[in-house]
Design a protein around this motif. Structure first.
Motif, PDB file in Angstrom:
ATOM      1  N   ASP A   1      -1.580 -20.341 -11.644  1.00  0.00           N
ATOM      2  CA  ASP A   1      -1.754 -21.626 -11.698  1.00  0.00           C
ATOM      3  C   ASP A   1      -2.858 -22.224 -10.580  1.00  0.00           C
ATOM      4  O   ASP A   1      -3.626 -23.273 -10.948  1.00  0.00           O
TER       5      ASP A   1
ATOM      6  N   GLU B   1      -6.249 -24.320 -11.074  1.00  0.00           N
ATOM      7  CA  GLU B   1      -6.582 -25.788 -10.726  1.00  0.00           C
ATOM      8  C   GLU B   1      -7.563 -25.930  -9.747  1.00  0.00           C
ATOM      9  O   GLU B   1      -8.378 -26.960  -9.810  1.00  0.00           O
ATOM     10  N   GLU B   2      -7.897 -24.804  -8.751  1.00  0.00           N
ATOM     11  CA  GLU B   2      -8.795 -24.972  -7.656  1.00  0.00           C
ATOM     12  C   GLU B   2     -10.343 -24.362  -8.311  1.00  0.00           C
ATOM     13  O   GLU B   2     -11.148 -24.332  -7.316  1.00  0.00           O
TER      14      GLU B   2
END
Length: 209
Positions: free
Chosen positions: A167, A171-172
Motif C-alpha cells: 500500500d 500510494e507513493e
C-alpha cells in the motif's frame, strides 16, 4: 600506400593503447568504488555508470586487451625475435635490466599477497576512499543483497506487514504488480535507489504488525 587502405597492424596498435587506457581508468574507479552491498543499495554511480557497469567495462576490456595483445605479438613477431637475437649476439646486454624488472615484479606480487608495507597501505587507502563516499551516513542495507529479495520475502525477513508495504509503495507512486518484485526492480523502474524505497517503507506505521 593509399591512406584509405585499412592497416591491421596500426589498428591493433591503437586498440592496445585505447583498451589499456580505459582499463586504467576503470581499474582506478573500481579501486575507490564503495563496497558492493553499499553501492547496490544506494544505486551508486559515477559518470552515470553503476558499479556493475564499471566492473563489466573493466572485465570485457581486459579480455579485449589480451586478445588484441596476442594479435600485436603476431604482427610484430619477426621484429621481436630479431630484437632478441640481436641482444643475444651482444651477450644479452639487458640482463641486469631483466633481472631488476623480474625482481620488482616478484616483490610487488609477493608483497601484495603477504600484505607487506607499502602494499598494505595502498589497499588501506582504497578502503578509506570507498568509505568516504558516504562518510557519516547510515547506508548499510538491513542485510546483504536485500535489494535482490522479493518484497514478500523481505517483509517476512524483517517482520513487516506485506499488505502495508504494498500500500505504501502504491500510494507513493511505486506500485508493485506482485509481491515477487524486488526493491531493485522497482527502484530501477522509477529512477530511485533501493535504499530510498526502503526508507520510505520503514517511515510508514502501516508496515509494522
Amino acid at each position: 600506400m593509399s591512406p584509405s587502405i585499412f592497416r591491421p597492424r596500426n589498428f591493433i596498435t591503437l586498440l592496445v593503447t585505447f583498451s589499456g587506457l580505459i582499463m586504467t581508468v576503470s581499474g582506478f574507479v573500481l579501486y575507490v568504488v564503495p563496497e558492493g552491498r553499499v553501492a547496490y543499495w544506494t544505486d551508486w554511480r559515477l559518470l552515470g555508470l553503476s558499479k556493475q557497469a564499471w566492473g563489466s567495462i573493466h572485465t570485457n576490456l581486459s579480455f579485449l586487451f589480451f586478445l588484441v595483445l596476442a594479435f600485436h605479438l603476431y604482427y610484430n613477431w619477426r621484429v621481436l625475435m630479431a630484437y632478441l637475437k640481436d641482444r643475444l649476439r651482444q651477450q644479452f646486454t639487458l640482463r641486469r635490466e631483466l633481472v631488476a624488472a623480474l625482481a620488482l615484479g616478484l616483490v610487488v606480487v609477493g608483497g601484495s599477497a603477504a600484505q607487506w608495507p607499502p602494499f598494505l597501505q595502498v589497499m588501506e587507502l582504497g578502503a578509506a576512499a570507498k568509505k568516504a563516499w558516504y562518510a557519516g551516513e547510515d547506508v548499510q542495507p538491513p542485510f546483504p543483497h536485500a535489494e535482490l529479495m522479493p518484497l514478500a520475502e523481505l517483509a517476512r525477513r524483517i517482520d513487516l506487514n506485506l499488505p502495508g508495504v504494498l500500500d505504501v509503495l502504491a500510494e507513493e507512486g511505486y506500485a508493485a504488480e506482485s509481491s515477487e518484485v524486488t526493491l531493485k526492480d522497482l527502484a530501477q523502474r522509477h529512477g530511485a535507489s533501493p535504499m530510498q524505497l526502503f526508507e520510505m517503507i520503514m517511515a510508514d506505521d502501516r508496515v509494522y504488525r
